[in-house]
Scaffold this motif. Structure first.
Motif, PDB file in Angstrom:
ATOM      1  N   VAL A  68       0.851  -1.192   0.000  1.00 50.88           N
ATOM      2  CA  VAL A  68       0.000   0.000   0.000  1.00 50.88           C
ATOM      3  C   VAL A  68       0.886   1.240   0.000  1.00 50.88           C
ATOM      4  O   VAL A  68       1.858   1.309   0.758  1.00 50.88           O
ATOM      5  CB  VAL A  68      -0.916   0.037   1.251  1.00 50.88           C
ATOM      6  CG1 VAL A  68      -1.813   1.266   1.230  1.00 50.88           C
ATOM      7  CG2 VAL A  68      -1.761  -1.228   1.343  1.00 50.88           C
ATOM      8  N   PHE A  69       0.551   2.194  -0.872  1.00 49.87           N
ATOM      9  CA  PHE A  69       1.277   3.464  -0.926  1.00 49.87           C
ATOM     10  C   PHE A  69       0.286   4.589  -0.668  1.00 49.87           C
ATOM     11  O   PHE A  69      -0.785   4.630  -1.266  1.00 49.87           O
ATOM     12  CB  PHE A  69       1.919   3.664  -2.311  1.00 49.87           C
ATOM     13  CG  PHE A  69       2.943   2.612  -2.633  1.00 49.87           C
ATOM     14  CD1 PHE A  69       4.277   2.797  -2.310  1.00 49.87           C
ATOM     15  CD2 PHE A  69       2.565   1.427  -3.242  1.00 49.87           C
ATOM     16  CE1 PHE A  69       5.222   1.819  -2.584  1.00 49.87           C
ATOM     17  CE2 PHE A  69       3.496   0.438  -3.530  1.00 49.87           C
ATOM     18  CZ  PHE A  69       4.827   0.638  -3.207  1.00 49.87           C
ATOM     19  N   SER A  70       0.677   5.494   0.223  1.00 48.68           N
ATOM     20  CA  SER A  70      -0.200   6.625   0.481  1.00 48.68           C
ATOM     21  C   SER A  70       0.648   7.878   0.678  1.00 48.68           C
ATOM     22  O   SER A  70       1.876   7.811   0.682  1.00 48.68           O
ATOM     23  CB  SER A  70      -1.070   6.348   1.697  1.00 48.68           C
ATOM     24  OG  SER A  70      -2.069   7.338   1.804  1.00 48.68           O
ATOM     25  N   VAL A  71      -0.017   9.009   0.828  1.00 44.64           N
ATOM     26  CA  VAL A  71       0.695  10.290   0.934  1.00 44.64           C
ATOM     27  C   VAL A  71       0.426  10.885   2.315  1.00 44.64           C
ATOM     28  O   VAL A  71      -0.733  10.930   2.755  1.00 44.64           O
ATOM     29  CB  VAL A  71       0.216  11.255  -0.171  1.00 44.64           C
ATOM     30  CG1 VAL A  71       0.942  12.596  -0.073  1.00 44.64           C
ATOM     31  CG2 VAL A  71       0.454  10.637  -1.551  1.00 44.64           C
ATOM     32  N   SER A  72       1.480  11.339   2.969  1.00 43.57           N
ATOM     33  CA  SER A  72       1.383  11.985   4.285  1.00 43.57           C
ATOM     34  C   SER A  72       0.260  11.381   5.127  1.00 43.57           C
ATOM     35  O   SER A  72      -0.719  12.051   5.455  1.00 43.57           O
ATOM     36  CB  SER A  72       1.188  13.498   4.136  1.00 43.57           C
ATOM     37  OG  SER A  72       2.355  14.074   3.593  1.00 43.57           O
ATOM     38  N   VAL A  73       0.433  10.115   5.462  1.00 41.49           N
ATOM     39  CA  VAL A  73      -0.568   9.404   6.265  1.00 41.49           C
ATOM     40  C   VAL A  73      -0.615  10.055   7.646  1.00 41.49           C
ATOM     41  O   VAL A  73       0.425  10.335   8.238  1.00 41.49           O
ATOM     42  CB  VAL A  73      -0.222   7.904   6.375  1.00 41.49           C
ATOM     43  CG1 VAL A  73      -1.216   7.187   7.284  1.00 41.49           C
ATOM     44  CG2 VAL A  73      -0.223   7.268   4.992  1.00 41.49           C
ATOM     45  N   HIS A  74      -1.820  10.293   8.122  1.00 47.87           N
ATOM     46  CA  HIS A  74      -1.995  11.128   9.308  1.00 47.87           C
ATOM     47  C   HIS A  74      -1.119  10.753  10.499  1.00 47.87           C
ATOM     48  O   HIS A  74      -0.529  11.609  11.136  1.00 47.87           O
ATOM     49  CB  HIS A  74      -3.460  11.119   9.734  1.00 47.87           C
ATOM     50  CG  HIS A  74      -3.723  12.057  10.856  1.00 47.87           C
ATOM     51  ND1 HIS A  74      -3.628  13.417  10.708  1.00 47.87           N
ATOM     52  CD2 HIS A  74      -4.026  11.845  12.151  1.00 47.87           C
ATOM     53  CE1 HIS A  74      -3.888  13.999  11.854  1.00 47.87           C
ATOM     54  NE2 HIS A  74      -4.125  13.069  12.747  1.00 47.87           N
TER      55      HIS A  74
ATOM     56  N   ALA B  47       4.998   7.840  -8.115  1.00 55.00           N
ATOM     57  CA  ALA B  47       5.579   6.933  -9.118  1.00 55.00           C
ATOM     58  C   ALA B  47       7.048   6.654  -8.796  1.00 55.00           C
ATOM     59  O   ALA B  47       7.497   5.495  -8.843  1.00 55.00           O
ATOM     60  CB  ALA B  47       5.438   7.541 -10.512  1.00 55.00           C
ATOM     61  N   GLU B  48       7.802   7.702  -8.452  1.00 55.48           N
ATOM     62  CA  GLU B  48       9.222   7.518  -8.114  1.00 55.48           C
ATOM     63  C   GLU B  48       9.358   6.576  -6.931  1.00 55.48           C
ATOM     64  O   GLU B  48      10.217   5.694  -6.914  1.00 55.48           O
ATOM     65  CB  GLU B  48       9.877   8.869  -7.744  1.00 55.48           C
ATOM     66  CG  GLU B  48      10.144   9.795  -8.929  1.00 55.48           C
ATOM     67  CD  GLU B  48      10.751   9.047 -10.115  1.00 55.48           C
ATOM     68  OE1 GLU B  48      11.754   8.354  -9.916  1.00 55.48           O
ATOM     69  OE2 GLU B  48      10.189   9.152 -11.223  1.00 55.48           O
ATOM     70  N   PHE B  49       8.500   6.745  -5.952  1.00 59.49           N
ATOM     71  CA  PHE B  49       8.568   5.913  -4.741  1.00 59.49           C
ATOM     72  C   PHE B  49       8.264   4.447  -5.085  1.00 59.49           C
ATOM     73  O   PHE B  49       8.971   3.544  -4.650  1.00 59.49           O
ATOM     74  CB  PHE B  49       7.566   6.444  -3.706  1.00 59.49           C
ATOM     75  CG  PHE B  49       7.898   6.057  -2.303  1.00 59.49           C
ATOM     76  CD1 PHE B  49       8.609   6.932  -1.482  1.00 59.49           C
ATOM     77  CD2 PHE B  49       7.533   4.820  -1.781  1.00 59.49           C
ATOM     78  CE1 PHE B  49       8.938   6.571  -0.173  1.00 59.49           C
ATOM     79  CE2 PHE B  49       7.851   4.454  -0.485  1.00 59.49           C
ATOM     80  CZ  PHE B  49       8.548   5.335   0.321  1.00 59.49           C
ATOM     81  N   ILE B  50       7.221   4.231  -5.885  1.00 58.71           N
ATOM     82  CA  ILE B  50       6.849   2.852  -6.267  1.00 58.71           C
ATOM     83  C   ILE B  50       8.010   2.194  -7.018  1.00 58.71           C
ATOM     84  O   ILE B  50       8.363   1.045  -6.766  1.00 58.71           O
ATOM     85  CB  ILE B  50       5.564   2.848  -7.135  1.00 58.71           C
ATOM     86  CG1 ILE B  50       4.352   3.263  -6.294  1.00 58.71           C
ATOM     87  CG2 ILE B  50       5.325   1.476  -7.770  1.00 58.71           C
ATOM     88  CD1 ILE B  50       3.043   3.397  -7.061  1.00 58.71           C
ATOM     89  N   LYS B  51       8.642   2.975  -7.917  1.00 56.43           N
ATOM     90  CA  LYS B  51       9.747   2.411  -8.709  1.00 56.43           C
ATOM     91  C   LYS B  51      10.930   2.037  -7.810  1.00 56.43           C
ATOM     92  O   LYS B  51      11.636   1.087  -8.071  1.00 56.43           O
ATOM     93  CB  LYS B  51      10.204   3.434  -9.772  1.00 56.43           C
ATOM     94  CG  LYS B  51       9.272   3.475 -10.993  1.00 56.43           C
ATOM     95  CD  LYS B  51       9.905   4.267 -12.104  1.00 56.43           C
ATOM     96  CE  LYS B  51       9.235   5.606 -12.264  1.00 56.43           C
ATOM     97  NZ  LYS B  51       9.827   6.513 -13.218  1.00 56.43           N
ATOM     98  N   ALA B  52      11.111   2.806  -6.744  1.00 55.04           N
ATOM     99  CA  ALA B  52      12.288   2.613  -5.883  1.00 55.04           C
ATOM    100  C   ALA B  52      12.109   1.445  -4.893  1.00 55.04           C
ATOM    101  O   ALA B  52      13.083   0.898  -4.399  1.00 55.04           O
ATOM    102  CB  ALA B  52      12.609   3.891  -5.140  1.00 55.04           C
ATOM    103  N   VAL B  53      10.865   1.088  -4.581  1.00 55.70           N
ATOM    104  CA  VAL B  53      10.638   0.045  -3.542  1.00 55.70           C
ATOM    105  C   VAL B  53      10.903  -1.357  -4.093  1.00 55.70           C
ATOM    106  O   VAL B  53      10.508  -1.672  -5.186  1.00 55.70           O
ATOM    107  CB  VAL B  53       9.181   0.153  -3.007  1.00 55.70           C
ATOM    108  CG1 VAL B  53       8.792  -1.104  -2.223  1.00 55.70           C
ATOM    109  CG2 VAL B  53       9.054   1.367  -2.108  1.00 55.70           C
TER     110      VAL B  53
END
Ligand code: R5P
Length: 290
Positions: free
Chosen positions: A123-129, A284-290
């Motif tokens: 799971v990828f999310s942005v600034s999770v609370h 996208a950059e993060f997904i590619k890097a993981v």
């Protein structure tokens, strides 16, 4: 790799950045509010690596959104997909990251478990609370929070602000303000906010003298807008006031209320009239890097 998501510009942008194909997810619903998300397939997707993207729009409906995701993950698995990366640009239920009062659910953990049980791989999310720093979340499934604040900093850099100061409306968002200020090479500060858990009423104690300066108030979420409004009220003599948030949840009259007092901008983790800052490339950059 294949991106599956609604045709809302965001999914397509993510597919472009991942340099892969795109299949539409039709977010169909019935008059009684049940959902029936349909993957608009031309060909089979057996053994594919799918990036499933779903994004809410204003007015937000987190329950519908979550059920759509769970049904689609199950559906993709039954079609033989081998890996499912879920992109939840805004992680719903993440504000209930603790049991604040006896008898409440630990919602964030249960949602992560539901995603895992449905068949999500990551799971990828942005600034999770509940996560202040970018990186892996403590979760029953590989889950990552990607900071939305560098995208806000990039946007602000283009505005040629006058002696800017970045302000967090409370202690927690003071860290977000510092993240942006470091990237913009300017100063940051935060105010003290107290929220009554029963009534939701906010009290902001600190007054900040920002005479003649351009002020940017930053936060992860704007929901009712009360936090931002209280912060604005506690600024003395600002030149220009901008409110910049990652997630424009914007309930009720939040948009109108804040826009009357400041310039109001947000990332595009939720579709809204102020979602001008795209985080698709960073995801996208993060997904590619993981
Ligand atoms: C709180 O912990 C969050 O970071 C935000 O400050 C909060 O969700 C904003 O809510 P509202 O807009 O309703 O004041």
């Amino acid at each position: 790799m294949l991106v599956v998501g609604p045709k809302d510009g965001f999914s397509e942008e993510l597919a472009e950045n991942l340099k892969c194909g795109f299949v539409e997810l039709d977010r169909r619903g019935f008059p009684d509010n049940e959902v029936c998300p349909r993957i608009m397939l031309d060909n089979g997707i057996k053994d594919e690596h799918v990036v499933l993207v779903n994004r809410m729009q204003r007015p937000t409906d987190p329950n519908r959104y979550l059920v759509e995701l769970l049904l689609t993950i199950k559906n993709l698995r039954s079609l033989g997909v081998k890996k499912i990366d879920v992109v939840m640009a805004y992680f719903v239920y993440a504000r209930q990251d603790r049991i604040f009062r006896k008898g409440e659910p630990l919602s964030i953990q249960y949602v992560l478990q539901l995603l895992k049980d449905a068949g999500a791989s990551q799971v990828f999310s942005v600034s999770v609370h509940f996560q202040r720093n970018e990186g892996k979340l403590p979760a029953p499934i590989p889950a990552f929070s990607i900071s939305g604040f560098p995208s806000i900093a990039d946007y602000l850099k283009k505005l040629r602000l006058k002696n800017p100061i970045i302000i967090g409306p409370d202690k927690k968002s003071g860290q977000f303000a510092k993240e942006i200020a470091d990237l913009m090479k300017c100063s940051s500060a935060y105010l003290e906010k107290k929220r009554d858990l029963d009534t939701g009423t906010i009290e902001t104690k600190t007054k900040l003298d920002v005479s003649g300066r351009d002020v940017v108030i930053v936060d992860d979420i704007a929901s009712s807008g009360s936090t931002l409004i209280h912060a604005i009220k506690n600024l003395k003599n600002p030149n220009r006031v901008i409110c910049a948030v990652v997630h424009p949840v914007l309930t009720g009259d939040c948009l109108e209320k804040v826009s009357k007092k400041a310039e109001f901008i947000a990332c595009n983790t939720i579709a809204s009239p102020i979602s001008k800052i795209s985080v698709a490339a960073r995801i996208a950059e993060f997904i590619k890097a993981v």
